[in-house]
Design an enzyme around this catalytic site. Sequence first.
Site, PDB file in Angstrom:
ATOM      1  N   ASP A   1      -0.432  16.693  20.642  1.00  0.00           N
ATOM      2  CA  ASP A   1       0.034  17.836  21.436  1.00  0.00           C
ATOM      3  C   ASP A   1       0.604  18.961  20.573  1.00  0.00           C
ATOM      4  O   ASP A   1       1.439  19.747  21.040  1.00  0.00           O
ATOM      5  CB  ASP A   1       1.081  17.392  22.469  1.00  0.00           C
ATOM      6  CG  ASP A   1       0.480  16.512  23.553  1.00  0.00           C
ATOM      7  OD1 ASP A   1      -0.755  16.481  23.684  1.00  0.00           O
ATOM      8  OD2 ASP A   1       1.257  15.846  24.259  1.00  0.00           O
TER       9      ASP A   1
ATOM     10  N   ASP B   1      17.101  10.834  -7.527  1.00  0.00           N
ATOM     11  CA  ASP B   1      18.546  11.009  -7.331  1.00  0.00           C
ATOM     12  C   ASP B   1      18.981  10.778  -5.884  1.00  0.00           C
ATOM     13  O   ASP B   1      20.049  11.262  -5.472  1.00  0.00           O
ATOM     14  CB  ASP B   1      18.984  12.408  -7.775  1.00  0.00           C
ATOM     15  CG  ASP B   1      18.831  12.611  -9.284  1.00  0.00           C
ATOM     16  OD1 ASP B   1      18.748  11.598 -10.002  1.00  0.00           O
ATOM     17  OD2 ASP B   1      18.785  13.776  -9.724  1.00  0.00           O
TER      18      ASP B   1
ATOM     19  N   HIS C   1       0.826  -1.212   0.000  1.00  0.00           N
ATOM     20  CA  HIS C   1       0.000   0.000   0.000  1.00  0.00           C
ATOM     21  C   HIS C   1       0.862   1.265   0.000  1.00  0.00           C
ATOM     22  O   HIS C   1       0.347   2.378   0.100  1.00  0.00           O
ATOM     23  CB  HIS C   1      -0.900  -0.048   1.255  1.00  0.00           C
ATOM     24  CG  HIS C   1      -1.990   0.965   1.273  1.00  0.00           C
ATOM     25  ND1 HIS C   1      -2.078   1.964   2.228  1.00  0.00           N
ATOM     26  CD2 HIS C   1      -3.063   1.142   0.457  1.00  0.00           C
ATOM     27  CE1 HIS C   1      -3.143   2.699   2.011  1.00  0.00           C
ATOM     28  NE2 HIS C   1      -3.759   2.243   0.938  1.00  0.00           N
TER      29      HIS C   1
ATOM     30  N   LYS D   1       3.295   4.435  -1.095  1.00  0.00           N
ATOM     31  CA  LYS D   1       3.390   5.395  -2.191  1.00  0.00           C
ATOM     32  C   LYS D   1       4.676   6.175  -1.992  1.00  0.00           C
ATOM     33  O   LYS D   1       4.832   6.866  -0.980  1.00  0.00           O
ATOM     34  CB  LYS D   1       2.218   6.383  -2.197  1.00  0.00           C
ATOM     35  CG  LYS D   1       0.838   5.738  -2.336  1.00  0.00           C
ATOM     36  CD  LYS D   1       0.168   5.572  -1.020  1.00  0.00           C
ATOM     37  CE  LYS D   1      -1.277   5.131  -1.239  1.00  0.00           C
ATOM     38  NZ  LYS D   1      -1.797   4.320  -0.168  1.00  0.00           N
TER      39      LYS D   1
ATOM     40  N   HIS E   1      -8.890  11.594   2.316  1.00  0.00           N
ATOM     41  CA  HIS E   1      -8.074  10.402   2.105  1.00  0.00           C
ATOM     42  C   HIS E   1      -6.718  10.487   2.814  1.00  0.00           C
ATOM     43  O   HIS E   1      -5.938   9.540   2.794  1.00  0.00           O
ATOM     44  CB  HIS E   1      -7.855  10.194   0.597  1.00  0.00           C
ATOM     45  CG  HIS E   1      -7.207   8.893   0.246  1.00  0.00           C
ATOM     46  ND1 HIS E   1      -5.877   8.793  -0.127  1.00  0.00           N
ATOM     47  CD2 HIS E   1      -7.699   7.631   0.216  1.00  0.00           C
ATOM     48  CE1 HIS E   1      -5.581   7.534  -0.383  1.00  0.00           C
ATOM     49  NE2 HIS E   1      -6.661   6.799  -0.186  1.00  0.00           N
TER      50      HIS E   1
ATOM     51  N   LYS F   1      -3.859  10.463   5.731  1.00  0.00           N
ATOM     52  CA  LYS F   1      -3.651   9.596   6.893  1.00  0.00           C
ATOM     53  C   LYS F   1      -2.711  10.336   7.844  1.00  0.00           C
ATOM     54  O   LYS F   1      -1.500  10.182   7.782  1.00  0.00           O
ATOM     55  CB  LYS F   1      -3.038   8.258   6.474  1.00  0.00           C
ATOM     56  CG  LYS F   1      -3.887   7.484   5.439  1.00  0.00           C
ATOM     57  CD  LYS F   1      -3.385   7.686   4.059  1.00  0.00           C
ATOM     58  CE  LYS F   1      -3.898   6.692   3.027  1.00  0.00           C
ATOM     59  NZ  LYS F   1      -5.253   6.370   2.974  1.00  0.00           N
TER      60      LYS F   1
END
Length: 515
Positions: A439, A252, A245, A247, A432, A434
Amino acid sequence: MIGGVRVKNKLQRYKVLLILLIFSVILLAVSVSRFSYIFGALELLAIVLCGYLVFFDQREASSKFAWMLALLFLPLFGILLYFLIGKEPHQRKLPKHQVESEKKLQGFVSNLLLEHPEAIHKKHDLSREIYHLSSKHPTTANHVKVLNKGKEAFELLLEDIENAKDHVHVFFFIIKGDEAGTELTHALMKKASQGVKVRFMYDSLGSIAFPNQLLNDMRDKGVEVRTYDLLNSPLLSNKANWRNHRKMVIVDGQVAHVGGMNIGNEYRGQGKKFKYWRDTNIRLMGPAVIEVQECFIYDWLFLDKNHDTLTQFIGNKERYFPLTTIKESLDSEVVQVLYGGPYDEERTIKDSFVDLIGKATQSIKIAMPYFIPDEETLGALRRASRCGIKVQLIIPGKGDRGISYYGTNSFIDELLSAGIEVYAYDRSSFIHCKCMIVDEHIATVGSTNFDIRSFYLNHELSLFIYGPSPAVETLAQQFAADLENAHRIDEVMQNERTLLEKFKEKISALFVPIL
């Protein structure tokens, strides 16, 4: 609830299952249907599989419970599904040379950082704890750019690829063959034709709709393409439920893009189902980039059958692991890169989430598209709220997938009863990202959802950012903006749900741990 009985712990769950099993056997005994023998044989096999789950399987209790329900009450469907996607991840045997190469890679990067102690952050207590959990060093002097708009994130990604001089490494869970996917692949082909080394990976299930023609075009242009756990035969279906999952794009060895954004029109705000797609990506520069590079090469080795592939990477340290630091300034960030998957002995990212929640003293802010916690993570949030910490959670007001949407909603009552503030995002849009902020000075952002699939079944990648810092402040400001585009859910609204909605939530809650 099962049959009107509230199930409070695992022992009670097994008692309820036993009662239901006895009832099912009685029904079988009195059945005179000509299909009773077939059904009985299926039930017997289901019982054997349930026994295996109880005594030998190592997965989380809620997943076992979901599988046992499917097997006992829908034996034909449940058995087929179990043999299709039900295998426990630790049963998969990985090639010895692959495991050794992966460990050697991780040791190499760790030692490289130890050779440059100025790049390692040693002051934050939580980062040291997470280091012991993950063996991943927190690094300092990083530059972090928070990208809260998909169009901006996509344009900056293409710009960095255009400026690549040596190599581009790409991995996406989902890449589509629409305008966005075509634009990215053409950018990669252009760089490959210029002599830049381009390595491209994608998840075979997440990107199942990605056209073969684009893949062939990339190969023809010199792009090295690999498919993560290709599912082209029912014989390979035991891999189907363990997906990559992550991404990430590394340019470089000096710039990395990570976060929640896949490649498709909707991720840059041009989808048809939702008016707006809210996501968060990170553009990263500094020592932490080499740990994202490590994650990519780790996945590349997973797909490689050659025993000497690792040598081309660690033998070219200056090329693939150029340990550069950004000059210390007010926007220098402390970043810890964590990645993990279903074959690992420990649940590093989940444990780090729990550790982060446990360190909260004032507030916890979470924005998640899929919120399906296990007992431990749900208990950690409820306990924090009951101890006086302000806990706020933003979830979608409208889901992109029915079972995950209703599964998420099935936890709202338990959250509200502990004093947690739950907000539903604008129904015309989809959230979408996450993200979790604790704090106002520690944040985590990446591909990891707050759900059982991300904790136990998926390969994930997350950044932990330690502040106070500009990046954490930006994430907190965006959370405040997201709250303005959401409405708070209260007990009155929960009581107004229809019977159909409640039914969907109960059914989804039972089966989301296995899907």
